[in-house]
Design a protein around this motif. Sequence first.
Motif, short mmCIF file in Angstrom:
data_model
loop_
_atom_site.label_atom_id
_atom_site.label_comp_id
_atom_site.label_asym_id
_atom_site.label_seq_id
_atom_site.Cartn_x
_atom_site.Cartn_y
_atom_site.Cartn_z
N ASN A 1 -4.82 -11.59 73.99
CA ASN A 1 -5.62 -11.14 72.85
C ASN A 1 -6.09 -12.33 72.02
OD1 ASN A 1 -6.65 -9.08 71.01
ND2 ASN A 1 -5.01 -9.71 69.64
N PHE A 2 -5.21 -13.29 71.81
CA PHE A 2 -5.56 -14.51 71.06
C PHE A 2 -6.73 -15.22 71.74
CE2 PHE A 2 -5.21 -19.04 70.20
CZ PHE A 2 -5.07 -19.07 68.83
N GLN A 3 -6.67 -15.35 73.06
CA GLN A 3 -7.73 -16.04 73.80
C GLN A 3 -9.04 -15.26 73.76
OE1 GLN A 3 -7.46 -19.22 75.28
NE2 GLN A 3 -9.68 -18.92 75.23
N TYR A 4 -8.95 -13.94 73.89
CA TYR A 4 -10.16 -13.12 73.85
C TYR A 4 -10.82 -13.17 72.48
CZ TYR A 4 -10.42 -11.01 78.47
OH TYR A 4 -10.62 -10.82 79.82
N TRP A 5 -10.02 -13.22 71.41
CA TRP A 5 -10.60 -13.35 70.08
C TRP A 5 -11.29 -14.70 69.93
CZ3 TRP A 5 -12.13 -10.44 66.23
CH2 TRP A 5 -11.64 -9.14 66.15
N LYS A 6 -10.75 -15.74 70.55
CA LYS A 6 -11.40 -17.05 70.52
C LYS A 6 -12.75 -16.97 71.22
CE LYS A 6 -10.47 -21.96 71.33
NZ LYS A 6 -11.73 -22.34 71.96
N TYR A 7 -12.79 -16.31 72.40
CA TYR A 7 -14.06 -16.12 73.09
C TYR A 7 -15.05 -15.35 72.20
CZ TYR A 7 -11.65 -17.34 77.48
OH TYR A 7 -10.94 -17.97 78.47
N PHE A 8 -14.54 -14.33 71.50
CA PHE A 8 -15.39 -13.50 70.65
C PHE A 8 -15.95 -14.32 69.48
CE2 PHE A 8 -15.78 -10.27 67.17
CZ PHE A 8 -16.83 -9.55 67.73
N PHE B 1 -11.22 4.29 83.29
CA PHE B 1 -11.31 5.40 82.33
C PHE B 1 -10.17 5.32 81.32
CE2 PHE B 1 -10.03 9.61 80.88
CZ PHE B 1 -11.21 10.08 80.33
N LEU B 2 -8.95 5.11 81.83
CA LEU B 2 -7.79 5.05 80.93
C LEU B 2 -7.81 3.78 80.08
CD1 LEU B 2 -5.27 6.32 79.85
CD2 LEU B 2 -4.00 5.46 81.82
N ILE B 3 -8.26 2.66 80.65
CA ILE B 3 -8.38 1.43 79.86
C ILE B 3 -9.30 1.67 78.67
CG2 ILE B 3 -9.32 -0.91 79.82
CD1 ILE B 3 -6.69 -0.91 81.17
N ASN B 4 -10.43 2.29 78.92
CA ASN B 4 -11.38 2.56 77.84
C ASN B 4 -10.82 3.55 76.82
OD1 ASN B 4 -13.71 0.90 78.43
ND2 ASN B 4 -14.05 2.18 80.22
N LYS B 5 -10.07 4.53 77.31
CA LYS B 5 -9.45 5.49 76.39
C LYS B 5 -8.40 4.80 75.52
CE LYS B 5 -7.43 10.12 76.12
NZ LYS B 5 -6.40 9.75 75.14
N LEU B 6 -7.57 3.96 76.14
CA LEU B 6 -6.58 3.22 75.36
C LEU B 6 -7.25 2.32 74.33
CD1 LEU B 6 -4.15 2.23 78.25
CD2 LEU B 6 -3.58 3.72 76.32
N SER B 7 -8.35 1.71 74.73
CA SER B 7 -9.09 0.84 73.82
C SER B 7 -9.58 1.61 72.60
CB SER B 7 -10.28 0.21 74.55
OG SER B 7 -11.08 -0.53 73.66
N ASP B 8 -10.16 2.79 72.84
CA ASP B 8 -10.64 3.63 71.75
C ASP B 8 -9.48 4.14 70.89
OD1 ASP B 8 -13.24 3.29 72.61
OD2 ASP B 8 -13.33 5.20 73.69
N ASP B 9 -8.41 4.57 71.55
CA ASP B 9 -7.26 5.10 70.81
C ASP B 9 -6.62 4.02 69.94
OD1 ASP B 9 -7.60 7.59 71.91
OD2 ASP B 9 -5.93 7.46 73.32
N THR C 1 -18.79 -9.90 74.10
CA THR C 1 -19.15 -8.89 73.11
C THR C 1 -17.90 -8.19 72.59
OG1 THR C 1 -19.36 -7.13 74.74
CG2 THR C 1 -21.33 -8.48 74.32
N LYS C 2 -18.09 -7.39 71.55
CA LYS C 2 -16.99 -6.59 71.01
C LYS C 2 -16.42 -5.68 72.09
CE LYS C 2 -17.98 -3.24 68.05
NZ LYS C 2 -18.28 -2.55 66.76
N GLU C 3 -17.31 -5.05 72.87
CA GLU C 3 -16.87 -4.13 73.93
C GLU C 3 -16.08 -4.87 75.00
OE1 GLU C 3 -19.93 -4.28 72.63
OE2 GLU C 3 -19.79 -2.41 71.47
N GLN C 4 -16.53 -6.07 75.37
CA GLN C 4 -15.82 -6.86 76.38
C GLN C 4 -14.46 -7.31 75.86
OE1 GLN C 4 -18.98 -9.75 76.91
NE2 GLN C 4 -19.43 -8.98 78.97
N LEU C 5 -14.36 -7.60 74.58
CA LEU C 5 -13.07 -7.95 73.97
C LEU C 5 -12.12 -6.77 74.06
CD1 LEU C 5 -11.07 -9.45 72.08
CD2 LEU C 5 -12.44 -8.63 70.16
N ARG C 6 -12.57 -5.61 73.62
CA ARG C 6 -11.70 -4.43 73.58
C ARG C 6 -11.21 -4.03 74.97
NH1 ARG C 6 -14.74 -0.34 69.27
NH2 ARG C 6 -14.20 -1.48 67.37
N TYR C 7 -12.10 -4.10 75.94
CA TYR C 7 -11.75 -3.71 77.31
C TYR C 7 -10.95 -4.81 78.01
CZ TYR C 7 -12.35 -2.80 82.31
OH TYR C 7 -12.13 -2.62 83.65
N GLY C 8 -11.45 -6.02 77.93
CA GLY C 8 -10.90 -7.11 78.73
C GLY C 8 -9.47 -7.47 78.40
#
Length: 230
Positions: free
Chosen positions: A53-60, A89-97, A66-73
């Motif tokens: 998560n720390f690394q993905y926020w650095k990329y962001f 499908f479940l990854i995206n659901k967990l991301s939204d939840d 993008t925000k969507e790539q951060l949340r999913y990736g």
Amino acid sequence: MNKLPGVKHVFFDLDHTLWDFDRNSKLAFETIFEKNKIVVPVDEFLDVYSPINFQYWKYFRESKITKEQLRYGRLKKSFEGLNINIDDFLINKLSDDYITHLPDHNHLFDGALDLLENLNAKYALHIITNGFEEVQALKLKKSKIDHFFKTVTSSESVGVKKPDVKIFNHALTMAGAQVAESIMIGDTYEADILGAKNIGMRTIFFNYHKANHDHKELEIDRIDAVKIFL
């Protein structure tokens, strides 16, 4: 006595500075794992997830994703690191939840509320955040600290992220503040401290994670220690 004379405006980061992100995030993951029947200990998951998560926020911050790539990736890569196969499908659901339930838990760092009450009597207080705008507004409201802040500047509203000087200049304009009468307090050296210093703003580095560095800054390891300087 104010040990930093001339300060009239105090700008705070939100996550990891006032709002105890790690604690609240863990509680949100416990909620969504139970809801979605994910059978993995949350602490075990977080050991893998946190550095990702720390690394993905650095990329962001660097606008590499993008925000969507951060949340999913960050979730996809974490479950892969645990050798757990979860479909998209479940990854995206967990991301939204996760985004939905994150503001359900609103623990602040010890001393943060008393600090804000004290500073509010002497300064104009503001927020500058890279967090997602709709979630940050909920965090401020549900933790009952929104009334302390004269302005809230989000990266989404400006179109750039800290440490880009544009977001700091925009925040100053919104606040009606001058650089010389302002100070930035945050936990991320690159985004909060360097970003503010690049426009000449004074800073206090909230190094609660006790990272080793060679920089010469005003530094604290508890947020209420800000009162030493203000």
